[in-house]
Design an enzyme around this catalytic site. Sequence first.
Site, PDB file in Angstrom:
ATOM      1  N   GLU A 185       2.531  46.643  20.907  1.00  0.00           N
ATOM      2  CA  GLU A 185       3.650  46.185  21.570  1.00  0.00           C
ATOM      3  C   GLU A 185       3.362  45.339  23.103  1.00  0.00           C
ATOM      4  O   GLU A 185       3.989  44.463  23.296  1.00  0.00           O
ATOM      5  CB  GLU A 185       4.595  47.378  21.967  1.00  0.00           C
ATOM      6  CG  GLU A 185       5.109  48.365  21.004  1.00  0.00           C
ATOM      7  CD  GLU A 185       6.031  47.246  20.197  1.00  0.00           C
ATOM      8  OE1 GLU A 185       7.086  46.573  20.895  1.00  0.00           O
ATOM      9  OE2 GLU A 185       5.801  47.229  18.781  1.00  0.00           O
ATOM     10  N   TYR A 245      12.122  47.941  27.728  1.00  0.00           N
ATOM     11  CA  TYR A 245      11.906  47.389  26.287  1.00  0.00           C
ATOM     12  C   TYR A 245      10.499  48.156  25.578  1.00  0.00           C
ATOM     13  O   TYR A 245      10.671  48.887  24.386  1.00  0.00           O
ATOM     14  CB  TYR A 245      11.680  45.983  26.171  1.00  0.00           C
ATOM     15  CG  TYR A 245      11.195  45.504  24.550  1.00  0.00           C
ATOM     16  CD1 TYR A 245      12.230  45.443  23.702  1.00  0.00           C
ATOM     17  CD2 TYR A 245       9.858  45.346  24.470  1.00  0.00           C
ATOM     18  CE1 TYR A 245      11.897  44.968  22.313  1.00  0.00           C
ATOM     19  CE2 TYR A 245       9.554  44.941  23.132  1.00  0.00           C
ATOM     20  CZ  TYR A 245      10.590  45.085  22.004  1.00  0.00           C
ATOM     21  OH  TYR A 245      10.038  44.589  20.751  1.00  0.00           O
ATOM     22  N   ASP A 286      14.979  42.900  20.989  1.00  0.00           N
ATOM     23  CA  ASP A 286      14.218  41.691  21.273  1.00  0.00           C
ATOM     24  C   ASP A 286      14.881  40.505  20.817  1.00  0.00           C
ATOM     25  O   ASP A 286      16.262  40.499  20.334  1.00  0.00           O
ATOM     26  CB  ASP A 286      12.639  41.792  20.531  1.00  0.00           C
ATOM     27  CG  ASP A 286      12.927  41.742  19.043  1.00  0.00           C
ATOM     28  OD1 ASP A 286      13.875  41.625  18.585  1.00  0.00           O
ATOM     29  OD2 ASP A 286      11.774  41.540  18.511  1.00  0.00           O
TER      30      ASP A 286
END
Length: 335
Positions: free
Chosen positions: A41, A124, A142
């Site tokens: 990520e 996020y 996203d």
Amino acid sequence: MSKEKELSDKLVEWFYKNARTMPWRVIGGAHPNPYEVWISEIMLQQTTVKTVESYFPKWIKRFPTVQALANADIEEVLLCWQGLGYYTRARKIHECAKVLVEKYEGQLPSDRAELLKLPGIGPYSASSIASFAFNAPETVVDGNVIRVIARLYGIEKPVTKEEIYDLAVPLTHQTHSADYSSAIMDLGATVCTPQNAKCLLCPWRDSCLAYKNGIVDKIPVIKKLEKKRFDGYVHLIKNDKGEYFIQKRSEKGLLHGLYEFPWTKEKNPLFKADWQEATKIISHTFTHFHLTLTPLFLIKNDFTQEDGFYVKLDDFKKYPFSTLMKKVIRTLSDK
């Protein structure tokens, strides 16, 4: 069954038949190794899937666990990150690994609020780690998700990420969060693409207002900021042994801790000397500006500078350089 639940079920069903294969991805629930989710990520921030696919396996081989990463030297971490850009991410990963070992027994917490306390993990990343690694019903937004949701609801005005998030929350699957999060990203990456969307393949086509109204290509509305442009010099100083002068960047910022040739964003040499200006220039685009550097070769080496050292061209591979500096090195190799 609510309309949102119907849509999320349909998307997950589509995903099981059309999922992309990735080195860090697990299909069918939570990932068994949260460490791999975390690393992937962070790597995927501002970096393409294709690029990360080549870096991720090498990283996991070198740093297979949080403990291995925490024990590593920061220069080795930066060297393994070399080419991915945005080096602050690598430094934060290293810092976070140390915190995980010291305070969390080397394990990533499953709670989003707890994840947010860790270095380098923002809203996020916390949501995506909680979703992919622990199957928590967290909403992940996203660029792909923004485009999919904006088209689904036919939003023709500029929209904020927060507005999209509010619309995305009811769609988030409560029991198959990990697969749903992967699914909506895959939908945006492979079907609901920025141009030439493949609407006939979309599981949400019948509910999509942009498709119904024939405005898919007009959504989302994005305001592009004009990037600043800079023209500067990079100083290539060679001694009588054929070695080049480099420095370790101490200035805080994206390139902190990396090695580089002395350079400036202005057409004004950093040092007074006899320079020969090269005809070939190096171009590079950062997040907020474009940069072109003209190489300056020192004609006579009477250069004295203490905060650096000379290195042979063949030994540059031992030091972490930014992508910009690697472009400069390629010009030396071509000479």
